[in-house]
Design a protein around this motif. Sequence first.
Motif, mmCIF file in Angstrom:
data_model
loop_
_atom_site.group_PDB
_atom_site.id
_atom_site.type_symbol
_atom_site.label_atom_id
_atom_site.label_comp_id
_atom_site.label_asym_id
_atom_site.label_seq_id
_atom_site.Cartn_x
_atom_site.Cartn_y
_atom_site.Cartn_z
ATOM 1 N N GLY A 1 0.804 -1.229 0.000
ATOM 2 C CA GLY A 1 0.000 0.000 0.000
ATOM 3 C C GLY A 1 0.833 1.273 0.000
ATOM 4 N N ILE A 2 2.152 1.162 0.080
ATOM 5 C CA ILE A 2 3.026 2.345 0.037
ATOM 6 C C ILE A 2 2.766 3.064 -1.286
ATOM 7 N N PRO A 3 2.593 4.382 -1.374
ATOM 8 C CA PRO A 3 2.893 5.379 -0.343
ATOM 9 C C PRO A 3 1.726 5.715 0.590
ATOM 10 N N ASP A 4 0.538 5.090 0.412
ATOM 11 C CA ASP A 4 -0.562 5.439 1.321
ATOM 12 C C ASP A 4 -0.291 4.935 2.737
ATOM 13 N N THR A 5 0.562 3.913 2.845
ATOM 14 C CA THR A 5 0.918 3.432 4.175
ATOM 15 C C THR A 5 2.353 3.841 4.489
ATOM 16 N N ARG A 6 2.635 3.880 5.789
ATOM 17 C CA ARG A 6 4.000 4.180 6.232
ATOM 18 C C ARG A 6 4.261 3.381 7.509
ATOM 19 N N TYR A 7 5.319 2.590 7.505
ATOM 20 C CA TYR A 7 5.664 1.765 8.669
ATOM 21 C C TYR A 7 7.050 2.127 9.179
ATOM 22 N N TYR A 8 7.159 2.217 10.486
ATOM 23 C CA TYR A 8 8.453 2.479 11.129
ATOM 24 C C TYR A 8 8.810 1.322 12.053
ATOM 25 N N VAL A 9 10.090 1.064 12.183
ATOM 26 C CA VAL A 9 10.543 0.155 13.240
ATOM 27 C C VAL A 9 11.477 0.930 14.161
ATOM 28 N N VAL A 10 11.556 0.446 15.393
ATOM 29 C CA VAL A 10 12.531 1.009 16.324
ATOM 30 C C VAL A 10 13.475 -0.120 16.706
ATOM 31 N N ALA A 11 14.753 0.181 16.688
ATOM 32 C CA ALA A 11 15.757 -0.850 16.960
ATOM 33 C C ALA A 11 16.666 -0.396 18.097
ATOM 34 N N GLU A 12 17.075 -1.393 18.895
ATOM 35 C CA GLU A 12 18.064 -1.150 19.946
ATOM 36 C C GLU A 12 19.318 -1.839 19.445
ATOM 37 N N GLY A 13 20.298 -1.083 19.025
ATOM 38 C CA GLY A 13 21.380 -1.695 18.259
ATOM 39 C C GLY A 13 20.792 -2.232 16.977
ATOM 40 N N LYS A 14 20.971 -3.538 16.741
ATOM 41 C CA LYS A 14 20.406 -4.132 15.523
ATOM 42 C C LYS A 14 19.084 -4.847 15.782
ATOM 43 N N GLU A 15 18.679 -4.905 17.032
ATOM 44 C CA GLU A 15 17.501 -5.696 17.389
ATOM 45 C C GLU A 15 16.236 -4.845 17.341
ATOM 46 N N ILE A 16 15.250 -5.293 16.552
ATOM 47 C CA ILE A 16 13.984 -4.563 16.465
ATOM 48 C C ILE A 16 13.210 -4.763 17.765
ATOM 49 N N VAL A 17 12.789 -3.656 18.370
ATOM 50 C CA VAL A 17 12.050 -3.757 19.633
ATOM 51 C C VAL A 17 10.650 -3.165 19.526
ATOM 52 N N GLY A 18 10.287 -2.669 18.341
ATOM 53 C CA GLY A 18 8.929 -2.148 18.179
ATOM 54 C C GLY A 18 8.689 -1.716 16.752
ATOM 55 N N TYR A 19 7.413 -1.519 16.444
ATOM 56 C CA TYR A 19 7.062 -1.057 15.102
ATOM 57 C C TYR A 19 5.676 -0.442 15.153
ATOM 58 N N ALA A 20 5.385 0.343 14.130
ATOM 59 C CA ALA A 20 4.085 1.014 14.081
ATOM 60 C C ALA A 20 3.777 1.356 12.644
ATOM 61 N N GLY A 21 2.477 1.360 12.320
ATOM 62 C CA GLY A 21 2.086 1.608 10.929
ATOM 63 C C GLY A 21 0.915 2.558 10.817
ATOM 64 N N LEU A 22 0.928 3.275 9.700
ATOM 65 C CA LEU A 22 -0.078 4.305 9.426
ATOM 66 C C LEU A 22 -0.661 4.079 8.040
ATOM 67 N N PHE A 23 -1.974 4.311 7.904
ATOM 68 C CA PHE A 23 -2.591 4.427 6.579
ATOM 69 C C PHE A 23 -3.034 5.876 6.455
ATOM 70 N N SER A 24 -2.481 6.562 5.472
ATOM 71 C CA SER A 24 -2.796 7.986 5.311
ATOM 72 C C SER A 24 -2.602 8.369 3.850
ATOM 73 N N PRO A 25 -3.689 8.321 3.065
ATOM 74 C CA PRO A 25 -3.563 8.668 1.650
ATOM 75 C C PRO A 25 -3.027 10.089 1.493
ATOM 76 N N LEU A 26 -2.320 10.315 0.402
ATOM 77 C CA LEU A 26 -1.658 11.617 0.206
ATOM 78 C C LEU A 26 -2.639 12.672 -0.296
ATOM 79 N N THR A 27 -3.882 12.574 0.133
ATOM 80 C CA THR A 27 -4.917 13.451 -0.427
ATOM 81 C C THR A 27 -5.688 14.202 0.632
ATOM 82 N N GLY A 28 -5.121 14.344 1.801
ATOM 83 C CA GLY A 28 -5.804 15.075 2.847
ATOM 84 C C GLY A 28 -6.997 14.336 3.426
ATOM 85 N N GLU A 29 -6.991 12.984 3.340
ATOM 86 C CA GLU A 29 -8.105 12.221 3.913
ATOM 87 C C GLU A 29 -7.794 11.790 5.346
ATOM 88 N N VAL A 30 -8.842 11.333 6.017
ATOM 89 C CA VAL A 30 -8.682 10.838 7.381
ATOM 90 C C VAL A 30 -7.628 9.719 7.398
#
Length: 158
Positions: free
Chosen positions: A40-69
């Motif tokens: 779904g990229i670019p309407d979606t955007r996902y981030y991860v957070v890492a401690e060193g190389k180890e992923i310790v969290g993540y989060a995702g967004l759906f947000s169309p590039l058109t000013g929608e909810v």
Amino acid sequence: MTISYRTVLRADLPTLLAIEAELYPVDAWSLDIFESEFDGIPDTRYYVVAEGKEIVGYAGLFSPLTGEVADIQTMTVVKSEQGKGIGKALLKLLLIEALRREAPDVLLEVREDNASAIGLYQSAGFEEISRRKNYYAPGIHAIIMAAPSHLLSEWVTR
Ligand SMILES: CC(C)(COP(=O)(O)OP(=O)(O)OC[C@H]1O[C@@H](n2cnc3c(N)ncnc32)[C@H](O)[C@@H]1OP(=O)(O)O)[C@@H](O)C(=O)NCCC(=O)NCCS
């Protein structure tokens, strides 16, 4: 150990699936769900957070590039790292992106028994707007929360 935030890579998928299975025994996301979100990229955007190389969290967004909810799709911090401010930082990253895309409001669903997530969302300005019965599984209901962008933009700069 250094904490870093970055956009997700497909190579992160095995780690995300393992964290899902541990933290969401009833309704863990499958590989198909993650892949359709990444497709779904670019309407979606996902981030991860890492401690060193180890992923310790993540989060995702759906947000169309058109000013929608916009919608927060997922937000997860591994148990050993919860309560240290990582969830708040991930939420800010998602909201900054939604605001950049001029979303007028941001919505999310959260389990009605998830006090820590509800506390985090309320602290950012989210309020309950409705409920969905059996949303996650039979007997596991969701609260739908929403916040207007003007409140969120004030919170992300705090
Ligand atoms: C919900 C979750 C993402 C929060 O991440 P976290 O890193 O533990 O949260 P933080 O340490 O950043 O805390 C941020 C805020 O959340 C709120 N909060 C955290 N724990 C709380 C609790 N037990 N009760 C009420 N509010 C709480 C507080 O407002 C806190 O801000 P403060 O520390 O300034 O008071 C994390 O606990 C998690 O991944 N839980 C399991 C998966 C999950 O339920 N995800 C949410 C799906 S909607």
